[in-house]
Scaffold this active site. Structure first.
Site, short mmCIF file in Angstrom:
data_model
loop_
_atom_site.label_atom_id
_atom_site.label_comp_id
_atom_site.label_asym_id
_atom_site.label_seq_id
_atom_site.Cartn_x
_atom_site.Cartn_y
_atom_site.Cartn_z
N HIS A 234 -0.96 10.40 -2.88
CA HIS A 234 -2.26 10.09 -2.30
C HIS A 234 -3.18 11.31 -2.20
O HIS A 234 -4.35 11.25 -2.55
CB HIS A 234 -2.11 9.47 -0.91
CG HIS A 234 -3.42 9.18 -0.25
ND1 HIS A 234 -4.09 10.11 0.53
CD2 HIS A 234 -4.22 8.09 -0.29
CE1 HIS A 234 -5.22 9.58 0.95
NE2 HIS A 234 -5.33 8.36 0.46
N HIS B 146 0.83 -1.21 0.00
CA HIS B 146 0.00 0.00 0.00
C HIS B 146 0.86 1.26 0.00
O HIS B 146 1.57 1.54 0.97
CB HIS B 146 -0.89 -0.03 1.25
CG HIS B 146 -1.86 1.08 1.34
ND1 HIS B 146 -1.80 2.04 2.32
CD2 HIS B 146 -2.94 1.38 0.57
CE1 HIS B 146 -2.80 2.89 2.17
NE2 HIS B 146 -3.51 2.51 1.12
N GLU C 232 1.05 -0.65 -5.12
CA GLU C 232 -0.12 0.23 -5.20
C GLU C 232 0.31 1.65 -5.52
O GLU C 232 1.19 2.21 -4.84
CB GLU C 232 -0.91 0.23 -3.89
CG GLU C 232 -2.32 0.76 -4.11
CD GLU C 232 -2.78 1.88 -3.21
OE1 GLU C 232 -3.92 2.33 -3.39
OE2 GLU C 232 -2.02 2.33 -2.34
N ASP D 167 -1.32 5.51 -6.12
CA ASP D 167 -2.42 6.48 -6.20
C ASP D 167 -2.02 7.56 -7.20
O ASP D 167 -0.86 7.99 -7.21
CB ASP D 167 -2.63 7.16 -4.83
CG ASP D 167 -3.17 6.22 -3.77
OD1 ASP D 167 -4.03 5.39 -4.08
OD2 ASP D 167 -2.73 6.36 -2.61
N GLN E 195 -8.15 0.66 -9.76
CA GLN E 195 -9.11 0.79 -8.66
C GLN E 195 -9.55 2.24 -8.53
O GLN E 195 -8.80 3.17 -8.86
CB GLN E 195 -8.44 0.36 -7.35
CG GLN E 195 -7.06 0.98 -7.20
CD GLN E 195 -6.44 0.96 -5.84
OE1 GLN E 195 -7.12 0.84 -4.84
NE2 GLN E 195 -5.12 1.11 -5.79
N GLU F 69 -4.72 3.49 -8.64
CA GLU F 69 -5.97 4.15 -8.26
C GLU F 69 -6.13 5.52 -8.92
O GLU F 69 -5.26 6.38 -8.78
CB GLU F 69 -6.04 4.32 -6.73
CG GLU F 69 -7.34 5.00 -6.31
CD GLU F 69 -7.53 5.13 -4.79
OE1 GLU F 69 -6.73 4.58 -4.02
OE2 GLU F 69 -8.50 5.81 -4.41
O1 G3P Z 1 -6.75 1.90 -2.52
C1 G3P Z 1 -6.99 1.24 -1.33
C2 G3P Z 1 -6.86 2.25 -0.27
O2 G3P Z 1 -5.61 2.85 -0.44
C3 G3P Z 1 -7.95 3.25 -0.40
O3 G3P Z 1 -7.78 4.29 0.50
O4 G3P Z 1 -7.24 6.60 0.93
O5 G3P Z 1 -5.50 4.86 1.23
O6 G3P Z 1 -6.21 5.49 -1.05
P1 G3P Z 1 -6.64 5.35 0.38
CA CA Z 2 -5.19 3.90 -2.61
#
Ligand code: G3P
Ligand code: CA
Length: 263
Positions: free
Chosen positions: A60, A18, A45, A47, A158, A127
């Site tokens: 993020h 993450h 992951e 963002d 996502q 994401e």
């Molecule tokens: O993408 C999964 C999780 O990361 C979603 O919440 O705010 O950490 O991007 P956030």
């Molecule tokens: Ca995320």
């Protein structure tokens, strides 16, 4: 028997780093992604936010304030301005137990740099963040996926925004999608909601806090993957695996690896 089945279950659990191994290193830096891989994360992951000049970057928040030494909205900054920021020192101050001099002065990576460093056969879990303020971000994401010949079998996209996922689906139905969900209390999902999500997505990503076994079983038995976020302690990881999740997001991919190994 049951024990063998449980073992098989463990093996397939997707370990999603993450924001990279963001418990160990500053989130969304190439160092953090690299550590995620070394700690046995299956997926990196990422963002996405978009600069004023239309560049997708790994971040993020909509603002650079929390994770750099700058201030302001990404949408109001040129990539060159974002690139001038220090995206690592904040981590050393916030998490002295994990601080490392090498984090000082790290840059915010562009999605292109991530693809260049980790290659076309890596597994990315990307994401689309705040797609309402970045019209066209899905198209730009797809352009880069194609430009770098990213293996679409290993790519997951996502979003909390169903609209953004549907745009992706329209642009390229071969891209696998995960609908993010956020529950404020005991998680429930109707058959109708599941059917609607299945029209474009292969899975859901709910916050783990309010999940229960019944919810997880219902989702899985209806043919959807389920990857809760963000799970950072081993007991909870084990519980979610026992309840039937097919993967999870964690800031500590090393810990999930241990749980999967039965350690
Ligand atoms: O993408 C999964 C999780 O990361 C979603 O919440 O705010 O950490 O991007 P956030
Ligand atoms: Ca995320």
């Amino acid at each position: 028997g049951g024990a063998a089945m449980a073992k098989e279950k463990h093996k397939d659990i997707l370990n999603v780093s993450h924001r990279g191994a963001s418990g160990h290193a500053p989130e969304h830096t190439l160092v953090s992604y690299d550590m995620g891989e070394k700690m046995h994360g299956d997926y990196i992951e990422v963002d996405l936010q978009m600069t004023k000049d239309g560049q997708l970057i790994a971040m993020h928040d909509e603002k650079v304030d929390r994770t750099t030494d700058g201030t302001g909205y990404v949408k109001d900054m040129a990539l060159s301005e974002v690139k001038a920021l220090d995206a690592g020192s904040w981590f050393n101050e916030a998490y002295p137990a994990y601080a490392n001099e090498k984090y000082e002065g790290l840059q915010v990576p562009t999605l292109e740099e991530v693809f260049q460093k980790f290659g076309k056969n890596n597994s990315y879990y990307i994401e689309t963040k705040s797609p309402n303020i970045y019209p066209g971000m899905e198209k730009e994401l797809l352009r880069l996926v194609n430009k770098y010949d990213i293996n679409k079998d290993k790519l997951l996209v996502q979003s909390f925004s169903a609209e953004s996922l549907k745009i992706m689906h329209e642009l390229d139905p071969s891209i696998k999608l995960v609908q993010l969900l956020s529950y404020r209390s005991n998680a429930t999902i109707t058959n109708e909601e599941i059917a609607e999500i299945k029209e474009y997505a292969m899975g859901v990503g709910p916050n783990h806090t309010y999940l229960n076994e019944e919810y997880i079983q219902k989702v899985v038995n209806n043919g959807l993957e389920i990857h809760p976020y963000t799970v950072n302690d081993k007991e909870r990881m084990q519980q979610l695996i026992d309840w039937g999740v097919t993967g999870m997001f964690t800031n500590f991919p090393d810990l999930l690896h241990e749980v999967k190994k039965g350690k």
